[in-house]
Design an enzyme around this catalytic site. Structure first.
Site, PDB file in Angstrom:
ATOM      1  N   ILE A  96       0.926  -0.966  -0.317  1.00  0.00           N
ATOM      2  CA  ILE A  96      -0.049  -0.106   0.235  1.00  0.00           C
ATOM      3  C   ILE A  96       1.216   1.196  -0.046  1.00  0.00           C
ATOM      4  CG2 ILE A  96      -1.564   1.192   1.448  1.00  0.00           C
ATOM      5  CD1 ILE A  96      -3.553  -0.350   2.312  1.00  0.00           C
ATOM      6  N   TYR A  97       0.635   1.836  -1.103  1.00  0.00           N
ATOM      7  CA  TYR A  97       1.816   3.531  -1.110  1.00  0.00           C
ATOM      8  C   TYR A  97       0.675   4.734  -1.454  1.00  0.00           C
ATOM      9  CZ  TYR A  97       6.017   0.126  -0.836  1.00  0.00           C
ATOM     10  OH  TYR A  97       6.746  -0.471  -0.004  1.00  0.00           O
ATOM     11  N   ILE A  98       1.100   5.557  -1.095  1.00  0.00           N
ATOM     12  CA  ILE A  98       0.421   6.824  -1.693  1.00  0.00           C
ATOM     13  C   ILE A  98       1.052   7.470  -1.488  1.00  0.00           C
ATOM     14  CG2 ILE A  98      -1.217   8.307  -0.510  1.00  0.00           C
ATOM     15  CD1 ILE A  98      -2.342   5.749  -0.919  1.00  0.00           C
ATOM     16  N   GLY A 106      -6.408  10.369   3.784  1.00  0.00           N
ATOM     17  CA  GLY A 106      -7.335   8.817   4.026  1.00  0.00           C
ATOM     18  C   GLY A 106      -6.842   7.703   3.107  1.00  0.00           C
ATOM     19  N   LYS A 109      -6.613   4.138   4.234  1.00  0.00           N
ATOM     20  CA  LYS A 109      -7.028   3.524   4.932  1.00  0.00           C
ATOM     21  C   LYS A 109      -8.188   3.753   4.468  1.00  0.00           C
ATOM     22  CE  LYS A 109     -10.395   4.043   8.937  1.00  0.00           C
ATOM     23  NZ  LYS A 109     -10.732   5.505   9.484  1.00  0.00           N
ATOM     24  N   TYR A 142      -1.428   0.695  11.241  1.00  0.00           N
ATOM     25  CA  TYR A 142      -1.793  -0.482  10.904  1.00  0.00           C
ATOM     26  C   TYR A 142      -2.067  -1.036  12.436  1.00  0.00           C
ATOM     27  CZ  TYR A 142      -0.060  -0.670   6.699  1.00  0.00           C
ATOM     28  OH  TYR A 142      -0.031  -0.245   5.241  1.00  0.00           O
TER      29      TYR A 142
END
Length: 172
Positions: A96-98, A106, A109, A142
């Protein structure tokens, strides 16, 4: 605020490579040598490798869009695509990378909820992931989302051995 999610296909491999390089660099380059970063990026995110992963029916990639711009991505694995030997009742969140400019909207999430949705639709009993022990922001996130540490494994950044904490969330 307009958030959308789109499943990736082979056609998306160049865009996936671009965001993989960008987000991994943003997340880890300040804590690793340029040599080890480059070695890892070249091994993990070359087009041939990404196309192989995209072609695996036990892996799924998703882009998350924020106001019509790719802001990050998610990769989940089931069955033998999981990076650790786990039972068939487990789903792995491998990535999960932003992008940093989209943090605090958000989106992490949002992608985590997509992974949970996939796990429940697939009748999985637990969802798990590996997080670098020095990635304090991710560890805090997490834990807040209900994951607990259940183990650890080695992760190689170039020639440097690092420790990933395995975090698991049991699904009801």
């Amino acid at each position: 605020m307009n958030i959308k999610i789109k499943k990736c296909t082979l056609v998306d491999s160049p865009k996936l490579q671009e965001i993989s390089y960008e987000t991994f660099n943003e997340t880890f380059k300040h804590q690793n040598s340029p040599e080890n970063m480059n070695a890892y990026l070249e091994r993990a995110f070359n087009l041939k490798q990404l196309e192989k992963e995209l072609s695996n029916s036990s892996s799924q990639f998703f882009f998350v869009y924020f106001n019509n711009e790719v802001a990050g991505y998610l990769k989940v694995n089931s069955n033998d695509a999981q990076s650790e030997e786990m039972d068939d009742e487990s789903l792995e969140i491998e990535r999960i990378y932003i992008k940093s400019k989209f943090h605090k909207h958000g989106l992490g999430k949002y992608l985590l909820n997509k992974a949970l949705e996939i796990a429940m639709e697939s009748n999985k009993k637990k969802i798990w992931l590996g997080v670098w022990e020095k990635n304090e922001n991710a560890l805090a996130f997490y834990k807040k989302m209900g994951f607990v540490q259940t183990g650890a494994h080695s992760f190689y950044m170039g020639d440097e051995e690092q420790m990933d904490l395995i975090m698991t969330k049991t699904l009801i």
